[in-house]
Write a protein that holds these residues in place. Sequence first.
Motif, PDB file in Angstrom:
ATOM      1  N   THR A   1       0.826  -1.212   0.012  1.00  0.00           N
ATOM      2  CA  THR A   1       0.014  -0.222  -0.186  1.00  0.00           C
ATOM      3  C   THR A   1       1.017   1.179  -0.174  1.00  0.00           C
ATOM      4  O   THR A   1       1.962   1.203   0.891  1.00  0.00           O
ATOM      5  CB  THR A   1      -0.859   0.065   1.140  1.00  0.00           C
ATOM      6  OG1 THR A   1      -1.703  -1.111   1.290  1.00  0.00           O
ATOM      7  CG2 THR A   1      -1.687   1.482   1.294  1.00  0.00           C
TER       8      THR A   1
ATOM      9  N   THR B   1      -2.583  -9.679   9.229  1.00  0.00           N
ATOM     10  CA  THR B   1      -2.704  -9.246   7.786  1.00  0.00           C
ATOM     11  C   THR B   1      -4.114  -9.580   7.204  1.00  0.00           C
ATOM     12  O   THR B   1      -5.111  -9.980   7.963  1.00  0.00           O
ATOM     13  CB  THR B   1      -1.680 -10.406   6.955  1.00  0.00           C
ATOM     14  OG1 THR B   1      -2.051 -11.941   7.101  1.00  0.00           O
ATOM     15  CG2 THR B   1      -0.426  -9.950   7.321  1.00  0.00           C
ATOM     16  N   HIS B   2      -4.257  -9.347   5.929  1.00  0.00           N
ATOM     17  CA  HIS B   2      -5.620  -9.311   5.062  1.00  0.00           C
ATOM     18  C   HIS B   2      -6.050 -10.837   5.032  1.00  0.00           C
ATOM     19  O   HIS B   2      -5.273 -11.711   5.327  1.00  0.00           O
ATOM     20  CB  HIS B   2      -5.581  -8.732   3.962  1.00  0.00           C
ATOM     21  CG  HIS B   2      -6.804  -8.504   3.119  1.00  0.00           C
ATOM     22  ND1 HIS B   2      -7.591  -9.575   2.540  1.00  0.00           N
ATOM     23  CD2 HIS B   2      -7.641  -7.537   3.062  1.00  0.00           C
ATOM     24  CE1 HIS B   2      -8.582  -9.225   2.118  1.00  0.00           C
ATOM     25  NE2 HIS B   2      -8.563  -7.996   2.420  1.00  0.00           N
TER      26      HIS B   2
ATOM     27  N   ALA C   1      -4.226 -12.658   2.548  1.00  0.00           N
ATOM     28  CA  ALA C   1      -2.938 -12.768   2.812  1.00  0.00           C
ATOM     29  C   ALA C   1      -2.287 -14.290   3.169  1.00  0.00           C
ATOM     30  O   ALA C   1      -1.629 -14.413   3.940  1.00  0.00           O
ATOM     31  CB  ALA C   1      -2.182 -12.006   3.596  1.00  0.00           C
TER      32      ALA C   1
ATOM     33  N   GLN D   1      -8.437 -12.091  12.887  1.00  0.00           N
ATOM     34  CA  GLN D   1      -9.362 -12.266  11.769  1.00  0.00           C
ATOM     35  C   GLN D   1     -10.924 -11.831  11.837  1.00  0.00           C
ATOM     36  O   GLN D   1     -11.530 -12.934  12.655  1.00  0.00           O
ATOM     37  CB  GLN D   1      -9.124 -13.427  11.025  1.00  0.00           C
ATOM     38  CG  GLN D   1      -9.648 -13.542   9.391  1.00  0.00           C
ATOM     39  CD  GLN D   1      -9.281 -14.755   8.810  1.00  0.00           C
ATOM     40  OE1 GLN D   1     -10.256 -15.731   8.582  1.00  0.00           O
ATOM     41  NE2 GLN D   1      -8.144 -14.881   8.131  1.00  0.00           N
TER      42      GLN D   1
ATOM     43  N   GLY E   1      -9.366  -5.394  -4.510  1.00  0.00           N
ATOM     44  CA  GLY E   1      -8.080  -5.106  -4.331  1.00  0.00           C
ATOM     45  C   GLY E   1      -7.072  -5.082  -5.522  1.00  0.00           C
ATOM     46  O   GLY E   1      -7.598  -5.707  -6.493  1.00  0.00           O
TER      47      GLY E   1
ATOM     48  N   LYS F   1     -14.152  -9.755  -2.445  1.00  0.00           N
ATOM     49  CA  LYS F   1     -13.573 -10.783  -1.756  1.00  0.00           C
ATOM     50  C   LYS F   1     -14.179 -10.856  -0.211  1.00  0.00           C
ATOM     51  O   LYS F   1     -14.785  -9.689   0.155  1.00  0.00           O
ATOM     52  CB  LYS F   1     -12.249 -10.631  -1.257  1.00  0.00           C
ATOM     53  CG  LYS F   1     -11.379 -10.842  -2.546  1.00  0.00           C
ATOM     54  CD  LYS F   1      -9.829 -10.450  -2.113  1.00  0.00           C
ATOM     55  CE  LYS F   1      -8.822 -11.037  -3.511  1.00  0.00           C
ATOM     56  NZ  LYS F   1      -7.436 -10.506  -3.059  1.00  0.00           N
TER      57      LYS F   1
ATOM     58  N   SER G   1     -13.837 -10.181   2.942  1.00  0.00           N
ATOM     59  CA  SER G   1     -12.989  -9.465   3.744  1.00  0.00           C
ATOM     60  C   SER G   1     -13.606  -9.537   5.155  1.00  0.00           C
ATOM     61  O   SER G   1     -12.803  -9.638   6.149  1.00  0.00           O
ATOM     62  CB  SER G   1     -12.408  -8.277   3.248  1.00  0.00           C
ATOM     63  OG  SER G   1     -11.844  -8.552   1.994  1.00  0.00           O
TER      64      SER G   1
ATOM     65  N   ARG H   1     -12.880 -16.988   1.497  1.00  0.00           N
ATOM     66  CA  ARG H   1     -11.479 -16.847   1.967  1.00  0.00           C
ATOM     67  C   ARG H   1     -10.550 -18.196   1.916  1.00  0.00           C
ATOM     68  O   ARG H   1     -11.283 -19.442   1.980  1.00  0.00           O
ATOM     69  CB  ARG H   1     -11.682 -16.622   3.678  1.00  0.00           C
ATOM     70  CG  ARG H   1     -12.138 -15.148   3.996  1.00  0.00           C
ATOM     71  CD  ARG H   1     -12.153 -14.862   5.477  1.00  0.00           C
ATOM     72  NE  ARG H   1     -12.946 -13.751   5.831  1.00  0.00           N
ATOM     73  CZ  ARG H   1     -13.094 -13.397   6.871  1.00  0.00           C
ATOM     74  NH1 ARG H   1     -12.569 -14.034   7.907  1.00  0.00           N
ATOM     75  NH2 ARG H   1     -13.348 -12.127   7.169  1.00  0.00           N
TER      76      ARG H   1
ATOM     77  N   ARG I   1       1.392  -6.865   9.391  1.00  0.00           N
ATOM     78  CA  ARG I   1      -0.032  -6.246   8.852  1.00  0.00           C
ATOM     79  C   ARG I   1       0.047  -6.152   6.994  1.00  0.00           C
ATOM     80  O   ARG I   1       1.213  -6.554   6.681  1.00  0.00           O
ATOM     81  CB  ARG I   1       0.115  -4.742   9.015  1.00  0.00           C
ATOM     82  CG  ARG I   1      -0.224  -4.655  10.585  1.00  0.00           C
ATOM     83  CD  ARG I   1      -0.176  -3.089  11.030  1.00  0.00           C
ATOM     84  NE  ARG I   1      -0.985  -2.434  10.533  1.00  0.00           N
ATOM     85  CZ  ARG I   1      -2.362  -2.216  10.803  1.00  0.00           C
ATOM     86  NH1 ARG I   1      -2.750  -2.878  11.948  1.00  0.00           N
ATOM     87  NH2 ARG I   1      -3.125  -1.419  10.161  1.00  0.00           N
ATOM     88  N   PRO I   2      -1.034  -6.031   6.319  1.00  0.00           N
ATOM     89  CA  PRO I   2      -1.000  -5.866   5.035  1.00  0.00           C
ATOM     90  C   PRO I   2       0.141  -5.003   4.394  1.00  0.00           C
ATOM     91  O   PRO I   2       0.543  -4.016   5.009  1.00  0.00           O
ATOM     92  CB  PRO I   2      -2.278  -5.458   4.449  1.00  0.00           C
ATOM     93  CG  PRO I   2      -2.987  -5.619   5.695  1.00  0.00           C
ATOM     94  CD  PRO I   2      -2.390  -5.611   7.019  1.00  0.00           C
TER      95      PRO I   2
END
Length: 248
Positions: free
Chosen positions: A22, A59-60, A63, A85, A122, A181, A183, A207, A247-248
């Motif tokens: 990002t 993380t996402h 990921a 999550q 994304g 997605k 998420s 997922r 983290r993402p």
Amino acid sequence: MLAQLLAQEPALRVVSSLAGRTERPGVLPGTVRVGGFGGVAGLADYLRAEQVAAVVDATHPFAETMSDHAAQACSQTGVPLVVVQRPPWVAGPGDRWTSVATVAEAAVSLSGIGTRALLTIGRQGVGAFAEVRDVWFLVRSIDPPTTLPPDAELLLDRGPFTLDDERGLLQRNDIDVVVTKNSGGAATGAKLVAARELGIPVVVVQRPALPPGVPIVATAAEAVDWLRRRLLDPRIRCNQRTVTELRP
């Protein structure tokens, strides 16, 4: 949110590790490192060298590689690991969902569902739609994708999005299918409510499975509670302990 909560624990030194995908990440307290570790072996070496006491995988949900590497590296080094999550979205009455396992399956499934799609997956997965010729896409992403479908408009934006925002976006652009997605979370969930209200079908990429045996919590506050139990028990003598947050 998690880094802010952990920063309030004086016995912990927090290192937030960002993948670097990002362009404009939010400001985080504590130490921030950017970039990969060099696979499982590199992450394991980092955990040993920094004497990391615990890892929080924030993380996402998609990921998959990072979560798998974290599980393997923590298993090899004996470092405790917890995954944060948020719960996935669940279809309710009135929802018209088509569930698929991958972004590639989502691209194939669009045929016959709609011709004007809001694509909110994304930037990394957008290339899977490069060969879709019979659909116009409104591609919403925080950062620009490297590849766009042949008939597409790019919208750079970052949530949270309100229900009024999402309803208006779908109506102004004559969207007749949404691709997303799963998420979870409230920041980007309003599009699903708007699609339900307008009778618009949604293609939902589900997922990937998490590594088996790893404890999972739903919120940052639950992750802090887990860390307190593992690292801040008053019966345990404790100098400052390092917590690495992925983290993402």
